[in-house]
Design a protein around this motif. Structure first.
Motif, PDB file in Angstrom:
ATOM      1  N   PHE A 369       0.847  -1.195   0.000  1.00  0.00           N
ATOM      2  CA  PHE A 369       0.000   0.000   0.000  1.00  0.00           C
ATOM      3  C   PHE A 369       0.886   1.249   0.000  1.00  0.00           C
ATOM      4  O   PHE A 369       1.829   1.361   0.773  1.00  0.00           O
ATOM      5  CB  PHE A 369      -0.918  -0.018   1.214  1.00  0.00           C
ATOM      6  CG  PHE A 369      -1.907   1.112   1.255  1.00  0.00           C
ATOM      7  CD1 PHE A 369      -3.096   1.016   0.567  1.00  0.00           C
ATOM      8  CD2 PHE A 369      -1.637   2.267   1.978  1.00  0.00           C
ATOM      9  CE1 PHE A 369      -4.025   2.055   0.603  1.00  0.00           C
ATOM     10  CE2 PHE A 369      -2.549   3.308   2.022  1.00  0.00           C
ATOM     11  CZ  PHE A 369      -3.747   3.203   1.333  1.00  0.00           C
ATOM     12  N   LYS A 370       0.556   2.212  -0.879  1.00  0.00           N
ATOM     13  CA  LYS A 370       1.366   3.414  -1.048  1.00  0.00           C
ATOM     14  C   LYS A 370       0.646   4.645  -0.495  1.00  0.00           C
ATOM     15  O   LYS A 370      -0.584   4.708  -0.470  1.00  0.00           O
ATOM     16  CB  LYS A 370       1.670   3.646  -2.529  1.00  0.00           C
ATOM     17  CG  LYS A 370       2.365   2.475  -3.218  1.00  0.00           C
ATOM     18  CD  LYS A 370       3.765   2.243  -2.671  1.00  0.00           C
ATOM     19  CE  LYS A 370       4.481   1.132  -3.456  1.00  0.00           C
ATOM     20  NZ  LYS A 370       5.822   0.845  -2.900  1.00  0.00           N
ATOM     21  N   TRP A 371       1.448   5.621  -0.091  1.00  0.00           N
ATOM     22  CA  TRP A 371       0.891   6.876   0.425  1.00  0.00           C
ATOM     23  C   TRP A 371       0.010   7.560  -0.609  1.00  0.00           C
ATOM     24  O   TRP A 371      -1.000   8.169  -0.270  1.00  0.00           O
ATOM     25  CB  TRP A 371       2.020   7.792   0.868  1.00  0.00           C
ATOM     26  CG  TRP A 371       1.590   9.185   1.226  1.00  0.00           C
ATOM     27  CD1 TRP A 371       1.820  10.324   0.527  1.00  0.00           C
ATOM     28  CD2 TRP A 371       0.834   9.584   2.382  1.00  0.00           C
ATOM     29  NE1 TRP A 371       1.269  11.400   1.147  1.00  0.00           N
ATOM     30  CE2 TRP A 371       0.659  10.977   2.303  1.00  0.00           C
ATOM     31  CE3 TRP A 371       0.298   8.897   3.470  1.00  0.00           C
ATOM     32  CZ2 TRP A 371      -0.032  11.707   3.267  1.00  0.00           C
ATOM     33  CZ3 TRP A 371      -0.403   9.612   4.431  1.00  0.00           C
ATOM     34  CH2 TRP A 371      -0.556  11.004   4.324  1.00  0.00           C
ATOM     35  N   ARG A 372       0.384   7.430  -1.909  1.00  0.00           N
ATOM     36  CA  ARG A 372      -0.411   8.097  -2.935  1.00  0.00           C
ATOM     37  C   ARG A 372      -1.812   7.506  -3.075  1.00  0.00           C
ATOM     38  O   ARG A 372      -2.680   8.116  -3.702  1.00  0.00           O
ATOM     39  CB  ARG A 372       0.314   8.037  -4.277  1.00  0.00           C
ATOM     40  CG  ARG A 372       0.537   6.644  -4.831  1.00  0.00           C
ATOM     41  CD  ARG A 372       1.140   6.713  -6.230  1.00  0.00           C
ATOM     42  NE  ARG A 372       1.447   5.382  -6.759  1.00  0.00           N
ATOM     43  CZ  ARG A 372       2.596   4.765  -6.621  1.00  0.00           C
ATOM     44  NH1 ARG A 372       3.588   5.373  -5.972  1.00  0.00           N
ATOM     45  NH2 ARG A 372       2.802   3.554  -7.117  1.00  0.00           N
ATOM     46  N   GLN A 373      -2.034   6.351  -2.493  1.00  0.00           N
ATOM     47  CA  GLN A 373      -3.364   5.762  -2.529  1.00  0.00           C
ATOM     48  C   GLN A 373      -4.290   6.340  -1.464  1.00  0.00           C
ATOM     49  O   GLN A 373      -5.493   6.094  -1.495  1.00  0.00           O
ATOM     50  CB  GLN A 373      -3.272   4.239  -2.338  1.00  0.00           C
ATOM     51  CG  GLN A 373      -2.546   3.522  -3.462  1.00  0.00           C
ATOM     52  CD  GLN A 373      -2.359   2.046  -3.171  1.00  0.00           C
ATOM     53  OE1 GLN A 373      -1.262   1.573  -2.867  1.00  0.00           O
ATOM     54  NE2 GLN A 373      -3.451   1.301  -3.237  1.00  0.00           N
ATOM     55  N   VAL A 374      -3.727   7.103  -0.559  1.00  0.00           N
ATOM     56  CA  VAL A 374      -4.540   7.764   0.468  1.00  0.00           C
ATOM     57  C   VAL A 374      -5.271   8.930  -0.172  1.00  0.00           C
ATOM     58  O   VAL A 374      -4.687   9.723  -0.923  1.00  0.00           O
ATOM     59  CB  VAL A 374      -3.659   8.251   1.630  1.00  0.00           C
ATOM     60  CG1 VAL A 374      -4.497   8.967   2.681  1.00  0.00           C
ATOM     61  CG2 VAL A 374      -2.899   7.089   2.249  1.00  0.00           C
ATOM     62  N   SER A 375      -6.545   9.060   0.099  1.00  0.00           N
ATOM     63  CA  SER A 375      -7.341  10.136  -0.501  1.00  0.00           C
ATOM     64  C   SER A 375      -6.863  11.498  -0.028  1.00  0.00           C
ATOM     65  O   SER A 375      -6.292  11.643   1.060  1.00  0.00           O
ATOM     66  CB  SER A 375      -8.821   9.954  -0.153  1.00  0.00           C
ATOM     67  OG  SER A 375      -9.028  10.175   1.230  1.00  0.00           O
ATOM     68  N   GLY A 376      -7.104  12.520  -0.857  1.00  0.00           N
ATOM     69  CA  GLY A 376      -6.733  13.881  -0.486  1.00  0.00           C
ATOM     70  C   GLY A 376      -7.439  14.339   0.769  1.00  0.00           C
ATOM     71  O   GLY A 376      -6.878  15.079   1.591  1.00  0.00           O
ATOM     72  N   GLN A 377      -8.681  13.904   0.939  1.00  0.00           N
ATOM     73  CA  GLN A 377      -9.444  14.235   2.132  1.00  0.00           C
ATOM     74  C   GLN A 377      -8.749  13.718   3.392  1.00  0.00           C
ATOM     75  O   GLN A 377      -8.553  14.452   4.362  1.00  0.00           O
ATOM     76  CB  GLN A 377     -10.836  13.608   1.994  1.00  0.00           C
ATOM     77  CG  GLN A 377     -11.727  13.711   3.192  1.00  0.00           C
ATOM     78  CD  GLN A 377     -12.951  12.811   3.068  1.00  0.00           C
ATOM     79  OE1 GLN A 377     -12.821  11.590   2.931  1.00  0.00           O
ATOM     80  NE2 GLN A 377     -14.128  13.405   3.098  1.00  0.00           N
TER      81      GLN A 377
END
Length: 586
Positions: A369-377
């Motif tokens: 799992f990558k940080w970029r997969q975390v939503s902007g919200q």
């Protein structure tokens, strides 16, 4: 806490072995819950009323509390001052006898704290004669405001669930709901600020800008430092959003946000400046700052230099500020309190079950799992949390209500974790769904357990946990009730033993000392006590040893120990003359 841990372990075991247990029942409950959640205004109202009703229902086992902490008496002084139709009080000619913690005596007599919690308590007294009604109403408003905030960030059913969790975790048995310290008021401010943000960006209506301004005003007048730190990421997001616009869109956004926001903040700044001027004599000098300069040695912010040791008139105040609050300016003295801070915030805001939900979500994340997969919200909420925790780390370790503006952020992140956990499967079975469904159920069960613990006198655990209420200074309340029922006016001279715990302070007075039925004063020794007695010559004078197991009043002339709490000092006459010279009518 062990009971809550046990329920979590049982839920985890069932989730892995029989995750479809009670699926039909859970489905019916969720269906009705979703129907209510889609009526968003009604949902907010229901949450607020539920908080009020739940705390009212607990009154037979958890009656209206008595103040205990030093801060509570200071806020109650502010409320009494406002009810007298003024912002502060003139310094009393015998002020040295009444000096106490968190109360400014010079240049005026007032609470050191920002005024909004005092306004809330004053409102409670206006409505019912009880300041606790203000606390009660503020908790209902807090839970409703949190639900409203979450509606701007999450689907309606999750926002409603967050409101329900707020009621169950903080609205009934927490110390926020059961003392006069505050917590709900800055939490309301944080919810209004953060709830207005997505609505401003979506609708660009002036009312959302005004709501954000109101939230900022609440923070500035309840927890100004923590509110400022909390608000900076929000200000950055708004600024970035504004400068990304061009032409007519930019000016539309300015009219929809900047104008109403600026008007509210300007009015707030003027009101705050006037209040500060009335209390301290300077529009930019807050009462808190004036008090810290007069009494403290170690500032509340780690990076500020220590103050010179002031001249104290009372031994206990000197020992408290010079010894107890002399935090070491070392690396370990900085880092160790941070661990205590994080643990304290987790214990109060999350507890075992909500911490478990977050931990399970993190454990269920897929490999890689990558940080970029975390939503902007989620990233933005994490940014606010991290920035605020950084700001809090610069403070001397405070109780959990210092982080109150973060309440809605912590709950929003918890709900986002629960949303992610809900779709997790274990070997094709909906284990995550079952775990998420049990979270509010465990919270509800723990409310029942906590309610049963009170009449059974079961210990309630750590001081700052979500279900621990402070006992109140029942001995002082008992003596005050006794004197209120006794004809005439009274002067009580309070004696402390050398080992006295200053958390249990007795010497607090009303705004109008001379016309109060009961006046509390420090035992300063026979000579200085006589000056005070001569001033209040028409009152019955009592003495009390506050450190007895069961303190009892006795006539001052029959006191067994005539010595005061202080070493020999100048007589108070010099202080009286100085106070009269500096005194000004507010």
């Amino acid at each position: 806490m062990l009971m809550e841990l046990g329920l979590v372990v049982v839920a985890l075991a069932v989730a892995f072995s029989y995750p479809t247990l009670c699926s039909a029942w859970f489905g019916k409950v969720e269906s009705g819950f979703t129907k209510l959640a889609r009526k968003q205004i009604l949902s907010v109202i229901v949450v607020g009323l539920a908080a009020l009703g739940a705390r009212a229902a607990a009154l037979p086992i958890l009656p209206i509390p008595q103040p205990q902490a030093q801060d509570e008496f200071s806020y109650l002084l502010a409320a009494d001052t406002f009810l007298h139709g003024r912002l502060t009080n003139p310094t009393h000619p015998m002020w040295i006898h009444f000096e106490t913690f968190h109360v400014l005596m010079q240049p005026t007599y007032a609470s050191k704290y920002p005024p909004l919690q005092g306004v809330v308590l004053a409102a409670g007294r206006i409505i019912s004669g009880k300041p606790f009604v203000g606390v009660w109403l503020s908790m209902g408003a807090m839970c409703a405001a949190i639900c409203w905030m979450l509606q701007g960030w999450l689907p309606p059913e999750w926002a409603l669930l967050g409101g329900v969790l707020a009621v169950l975790r903080w609205g009934i048995f927490s110390y926020w709901a059961n003392n006069y310290w505050g917590g709900a008021v800055p939490a309301i401010g944080g919810a209004l600020v953060l709830g207005a943000l997505p609505r401003i960006m979506q609708f660009e209506r002036p009312r959302e800008g005004a709501v954000m301004g109101l939230g900022l005003a609440i923070l500035a007048n309840s927890r100004p430092y923590e509110g400022l730190v909390f608000s900076l990421p929000v200000a950055g997001a708004l600024l970035f959003w504004l400068i990304s616009k061009r032409g007519s869109e930019f000016w539309k956004s300015v009219r929809g946000l900047v104008v109403p926001l600026a008007l509210v903040l300007f009015a707030t700044a003027m009101a705050m400046g006037y209040y500060d001027w009335r209390v301290t004599g300077h529009p930019l000098r807050m009462p808190y700052v004036a008090y810290e300069a007069a009494y403290t040695v170690t500032p509340n912010l780690f990076f500020l230099p220590r103050h010179p040791v002031p001249t104290y008139h009372h031994r206990l105040m000197r020992e408290d500020y010079v010894n107890r609050y002399s935090w070491p300016r070392t690396l370990s003295g900085f880092l160790l309190p941070q661990l205590a801070r994080v643990v304290g915030i987790d214990v109060f805001y999350l507890g075992v079950v909500l911490t478990f939900a977050i931990v399970m979500y993190l454990a269920a994340l897929p490999y890689g799992f990558k940080w970029r997969q975390v939503s902007g919200q989620t990233r933005f909420l994490l940014l606010i949390l991290a920035f605020s925790m950084l700001g809090l780390s610069l403070e001397v370790p405070p109780p959990p209500h210092y982080a109150a503006p973060l309440t809605c952020v912590i709950l929003a992140l918890t709900l986002l974790a629960m949303r992610g956990l809900r779709v997790w499967e274990w070997h094709g079975k909906p284990a995550g769904l079952f775990l998420v469904r049990t979270v509010p159920l465990i919270c509800l069960l723990m409310v029942g357990v906590r309610a049963a613990a009170l009449p059974l006198h079961i210990p309630t655990g750590p001081r700052w946990c979500w279900y621990n209420t402070l006992p109140g200074n029942l001995n002082r309340a008992r003596i005050l009730a006794q004197l209120d029922a006794t004809p005439g006016q009274h002067l009580v001279i309070v004696h402390y033993e050398p080992q006295h715990d200053t958390d249990w302070e007795w010497v607090y007075n009303d705004a109008d000392i001379d016309h109060s039925k009961v006046v509390w004063a420090r035992d300063m020794g026979a000579a200085q006590n006589e000056e005070l007695i001569d001033y209040f010559k028409n009152r019955r004078v009592w003495a009390i040893d506050a450190d007895e197991d069961t303190p009892q009043l006795f006539p001052y002339a029959e006191r067994p120990d005539p010595s005061g709490e202080n070493e020999p000092m100048r007589t108070s006459s010099s202080y009286v003359r100085a106070g009269q010279a500096r005194n000004r009518t507010p």
